[in-house]
Design a protein around this motif. Structure first.
Motif, PDB file in Angstrom:
ATOM      1  N   LEU A  29       0.828  -1.210   0.000  1.00 14.10           N
ATOM      2  CA  LEU A  29       0.000   0.000   0.000  1.00 14.10           C
ATOM      3  C   LEU A  29       0.860   1.256   0.000  1.00 14.10           C
ATOM      4  N   THR A  30       1.987   1.194   0.693  1.00 11.72           N
ATOM      5  CA  THR A  30       2.858   2.357   0.795  1.00 11.72           C
ATOM      6  C   THR A  30       3.748   2.536  -0.427  1.00 11.72           C
ATOM      7  N   GLU A  31       4.374   1.455  -0.854  1.00  5.23           N
ATOM      8  CA  GLU A  31       5.378   1.573  -1.906  1.00  5.23           C
ATOM      9  C   GLU A  31       4.807   1.494  -3.319  1.00  5.23           C
ATOM     10  N   GLU A  32       3.704   0.766  -3.490  1.00  2.40           N
ATOM     11  CA  GLU A  32       3.169   0.562  -4.837  1.00  2.40           C
ATOM     12  C   GLU A  32       1.951   1.440  -5.140  1.00  2.40           C
ATOM     13  N   VAL A  33       1.086   1.631  -4.143  1.00  2.00           N
ATOM     14  CA  VAL A  33      -0.164   2.351  -4.405  1.00  2.00           C
ATOM     15  C   VAL A  33      -0.069   3.830  -4.024  1.00  2.00           C
ATOM     16  N   GLU A  34       0.598   4.105  -2.923  1.00  2.00           N
ATOM     17  CA  GLU A  34       0.664   5.494  -2.449  1.00  2.00           C
ATOM     18  C   GLU A  34       1.221   6.468  -3.486  1.00  2.00           C
ATOM     19  N   PRO A  35       2.241   6.109  -4.270  1.00  4.94           N
ATOM     20  CA  PRO A  35       2.747   7.064  -5.267  1.00  4.94           C
ATOM     21  C   PRO A  35       1.690   7.542  -6.262  1.00  4.94           C
ATOM     22  N   VAL A  36       0.697   6.710  -6.519  1.00  3.63           N
ATOM     23  CA  VAL A  36      -0.388   7.122  -7.418  1.00  3.63           C
ATOM     24  C   VAL A  36      -1.140   8.305  -6.824  1.00  3.63           C
ATOM     25  N   HIS A  37      -1.395   8.248  -5.527  1.00  5.56           N
ATOM     26  CA  HIS A  37      -2.156   9.317  -4.886  1.00  5.56           C
ATOM     27  C   HIS A  37      -1.286  10.539  -4.597  1.00  5.56           C
ATOM     28  N   ARG A  38       0.024  10.317  -4.435  1.00  3.06           N
ATOM     29  CA  ARG A  38       0.933  11.453  -4.336  1.00  3.06           C
ATOM     30  C   ARG A  38       0.885  12.267  -5.642  1.00  3.06           C
ATOM     31  N   ALA A  39       0.894  11.545  -6.769  1.00  2.63           N
ATOM     32  CA  ALA A  39       0.823  12.217  -8.071  1.00  2.63           C
ATOM     33  C   ALA A  39      -0.521  12.930  -8.245  1.00  2.63           C
ATOM     34  N   PRO A  46      -3.099  23.741  -5.765  1.00  2.00           N
ATOM     35  CA  PRO A  46      -3.392  25.110  -6.219  1.00  2.00           C
ATOM     36  C   PRO A  46      -2.197  26.046  -6.067  1.00  2.00           C
ATOM     37  N   GLY A  47      -1.087  25.543  -5.500  1.00  2.01           N
ATOM     38  CA  GLY A  47       0.099  26.374  -5.325  1.00  2.01           C
ATOM     39  C   GLY A  47       0.350  26.712  -3.867  1.00  2.01           C
ATOM     40  N   ALA A  48       1.624  26.904  -3.557  1.00  4.82           N
ATOM     41  CA  ALA A  48       2.011  27.153  -2.168  1.00  4.82           C
ATOM     42  C   ALA A  48       1.447  28.446  -1.615  1.00  4.82           C
ATOM     43  N   GLN A  49       1.056  29.371  -2.484  1.00  8.11           N
ATOM     44  CA  GLN A  49       0.516  30.647  -2.007  1.00  8.11           C
ATOM     45  C   GLN A  49      -0.939  30.539  -1.558  1.00  8.11           C
ATOM     46  N   ASN A  50      -1.564  29.411  -1.836  1.00  7.41           N
ATOM     47  CA  ASN A  50      -2.960  29.211  -1.441  1.00  7.41           C
ATOM     48  C   ASN A  50      -3.022  28.896   0.052  1.00  7.41           C
ATOM     49  N   ASN A  51      -3.729  29.710   0.829  1.00  9.03           N
ATOM     50  CA  ASN A  51      -3.774  29.545   2.289  1.00  9.03           C
ATOM     51  C   ASN A  51      -4.474  28.263   2.717  1.00  9.03           C
ATOM     52  N   ALA A  52      -5.317  27.712   1.851  1.00  3.31           N
ATOM     53  CA  ALA A  52      -6.031  26.479   2.176  1.00  3.31           C
ATOM     54  C   ALA A  52      -5.527  25.334   1.306  1.00  3.31           C
ATOM     55  N   ARG A  53      -4.248  25.373   0.985  1.00  8.06           N
ATOM     56  CA  ARG A  53      -3.668  24.420   0.038  1.00  8.06           C
ATOM     57  C   ARG A  53      -3.888  22.975   0.462  1.00  8.06           C
ATOM     58  N   VAL A  54      -3.502  22.620   1.679  1.00 11.50           N
ATOM     59  CA  VAL A  54      -3.617  21.240   2.133  1.00 11.50           C
ATOM     60  C   VAL A  54      -5.072  20.804   2.196  1.00 11.50           C
ATOM     61  N   GLU A  55      -5.921  21.655   2.751  1.00  8.24           N
ATOM     62  CA  GLU A  55      -7.338  21.324   2.886  1.00  8.24           C
ATOM     63  C   GLU A  55      -7.994  21.136   1.517  1.00  8.24           C
ATOM     64  N   THR A  56      -7.618  22.002   0.560  1.00  7.61           N
ATOM     65  CA  THR A  56      -8.197  21.923  -0.780  1.00  7.61           C
ATOM     66  C   THR A  56      -7.810  20.618  -1.480  1.00  7.61           C
ATOM     67  N   VAL A  57      -6.534  20.272  -1.396  1.00  6.58           N
ATOM     68  CA  VAL A  57      -6.066  19.050  -2.043  1.00  6.58           C
ATOM     69  C   VAL A  57      -6.637  17.818  -1.352  1.00  6.58           C
ATOM     70  N   TYR A  58      -6.687  17.858  -0.028  1.00  4.83           N
ATOM     71  CA  TYR A  58      -7.214  16.723   0.737  1.00  4.83           C
ATOM     72  C   TYR A  58      -8.677  16.462   0.376  1.00  4.83           C
ATOM     73  N   ALA A  59      -9.445  17.532   0.256  1.00  5.88           N
ATOM     74  CA  ALA A  59     -10.855  17.387  -0.141  1.00  5.88           C
ATOM     75  C   ALA A  59     -10.952  16.859  -1.568  1.00  5.88           C
ATOM     76  N   GLY A  60     -10.080  17.340  -2.445  1.00  7.08           N
ATOM     77  CA  GLY A  60     -10.091  16.874  -3.829  1.00  7.08           C
ATOM     78  C   GLY A  60      -9.747  15.398  -3.940  1.00  7.08           C
ATOM     79  N   SER A  65     -12.592   8.077  -5.990  1.00  6.57           N
ATOM     80  CA  SER A  65     -12.910   6.775  -5.393  1.00  6.57           C
ATOM     81  C   SER A  65     -11.658   5.959  -5.113  1.00  6.57           C
ATOM     82  N   GLY A  66     -10.640   6.090  -5.957  1.00  5.39           N
ATOM     83  CA  GLY A  66      -9.417   5.348  -5.747  1.00  5.39           C
ATOM     84  C   GLY A  66      -8.720   5.734  -4.455  1.00  5.39           C
ATOM     85  N   PHE A  67      -8.697   7.031  -4.153  1.00  6.64           N
ATOM     86  CA  PHE A  67      -8.086   7.489  -2.909  1.00  6.64           C
ATOM     87  C   PHE A  67      -8.880   6.992  -1.711  1.00  6.64           C
TER      88      PHE A  67
END
Length: 373
Positions: A29-39, A46-60, A65-67
């Motif tokens: 799960l870590t070595e084979e599948v996780e890189p897919v979700h990292r990509a 949305p870029g490092a200047q976005n104040n809600a960057r982590v929250e936005t990506v996490y919600a996305g 369904s794969g994530f």
């Protein structure tokens, strides 16, 4: 699976196969599948200047369904780990109790019938371990589950079955920063099953070592484990935020990956308690996971959120975000230093290994230390 010491449960062929399957599933799960979700996270960035960057990506990511499937299977693999180890321990409960019955122990274990487990531990099963750290099963079963489960959970990268590299690393840090320091009385806060207490006791064989934790089963097991490994340690059921020891009782107070199992308020209390417990000139050493939130890339920050949401680690972000250097100074410590200590299973006096840069997970541990004026 051969046991590393007499208290560790012995796994049969089938139990070993099941535990190794869980381990390999986690690796896959870590070595084979996780890189897919990292990509996928990078594509949503949305870029490092976005104040809600982590929250936005996490919600996305959660909209995919794969994530959701990967995160769910990752959590399920953790539940499978505890189920497999728990069944093995239950089969051996009578034998473990007999092995834990020590006729003439050199150390001790003291339980508190009126003890109340801190809410941040009582309200959740940390790492999804059923019953959590505070469960009292009347014997040593929960401790055995933690010991064997921890070795599988760490995938053998923290000292194999002994799971003791963090304790050795604390000793290495003391040798690096305080080469002439010889503590006579030592206390570990949040000792678990004693995997980090034993190597520190071995590093300072002339010292009297005490260790506290919240769980009666953990402590019974830790005591028997230490005795069978030939080390005398005095274990007690106590709260690391407010222990029952008198002011100035110790020369060295330390902890290993305790902070991220607590809360931000508890962290400050534990540091203040460390100072209270030390004699003038005494040393405090607190070891944590080798990551600092501000230095993590986008996926590293999301990975931390996954730990919080899917592995019952709600204090994870707080523990890698707080300024421990400033917190120790605010508590009253002097000569404070925060950095990364090379992981080791063979601490050497004069060995060094303490610097400002992490060499990576399982190769370094974050450590902050200071002295009481």
């Amino acid at each position: 699976m051969a046991a590393a010491h007499p208290m560790q449960p012995h796994a049969t062929h089938d139990e070993t196969a099941e535990q190794l399957f869980v381990r390999d599933l986690k690796v896959w799960l870590t070595e084979e599948v996780e890189p897919v979700h990292r990509a996928a996270a990078a594509a949503l960035d949305p870029g490092a200047q976005n104040n809600a960057r982590v929250e936005t990506v996490y919600a996305g990511l959660h909209a995919q369904s794969g994530f959701r499937a990967w995160a769910s299977v990752r959590r399920t693999s953790q539940e499978m780990l505890w189920d497999a180890v728990g069944a093995s321990v239950a089969r051996q409960s009578a034998a473990l109790a007999e092995t834990a019955a020590l006729p003439a122990p050199r150390g001790s274990v003291t339980l508190a019938p009126d003890f109340v487990v801190p809410r941040y531990l009582a309200d959740r099963d940390v790492h999804l371990m059923p019953g959590g750290y505070g469960l009292d099963d009347g014997g040593v079963g929960q401790g055995a589950v933690m010991d064997q489960g921890g070795a599988v959970y760490m995938l053998g990268r923290n000292g194999g079955q002994m799971n003791d590299v963090r304790g050795h690393t604390v000793a290495a840090h003391i040798f690096a920063r305080y080469p002439g320091f010889e503590p006579a009385r030592i206390l570990e806060l949040g000792c678990g099953v004693g995997a980090s207490a034993v190597p520190v006791a071995q590093a300072f064989p002339d010292a009297e070592l005490h260790a506290v934790d919240v769980g009666a089963s953990m402590l019974r097991y830790a005591h028997a484990r230490a005795e069978h490994l030939g080390v005398a340690i005095h274990f007690a059921q106590d709260d690391a935020e407010h222990t029952r020891f008198a002011d100035g009782s110790f020369d060295l107070v330390y902890s290993c990956v305790l902070m991220h199992e607590t809360s931000e308020a508890a962290m400050a209390n534990i540091l203040a308690e460390s100072l209270r417990l030390l004699r003038p000139g005494g040393v405090a050493v607190h070891l944590e996971v080798p990551q600092r939130y501000e230095e993590l890339d986008l996926w590293g920050k999301i990975r931390g959120q996954i730990e919080m949401d899917y592995n019952n680690e709600p204090a994870w972000k707080a523990a890698i975000s707080v300024d421990f250097d400033a917190m120790l100074r605010a508590a009253g410590f002097a000569e404070v230093a925060a950095g990364f200590q090379d992981a080791t299973s063979q601490p050497q006096r004069g060995g060094g290994g303490f610097c400002g840069e992490s060499k990576g997970v399982f190769r370094s541990w974050f450590v902050v230390s200071g002295t009481r004026p």
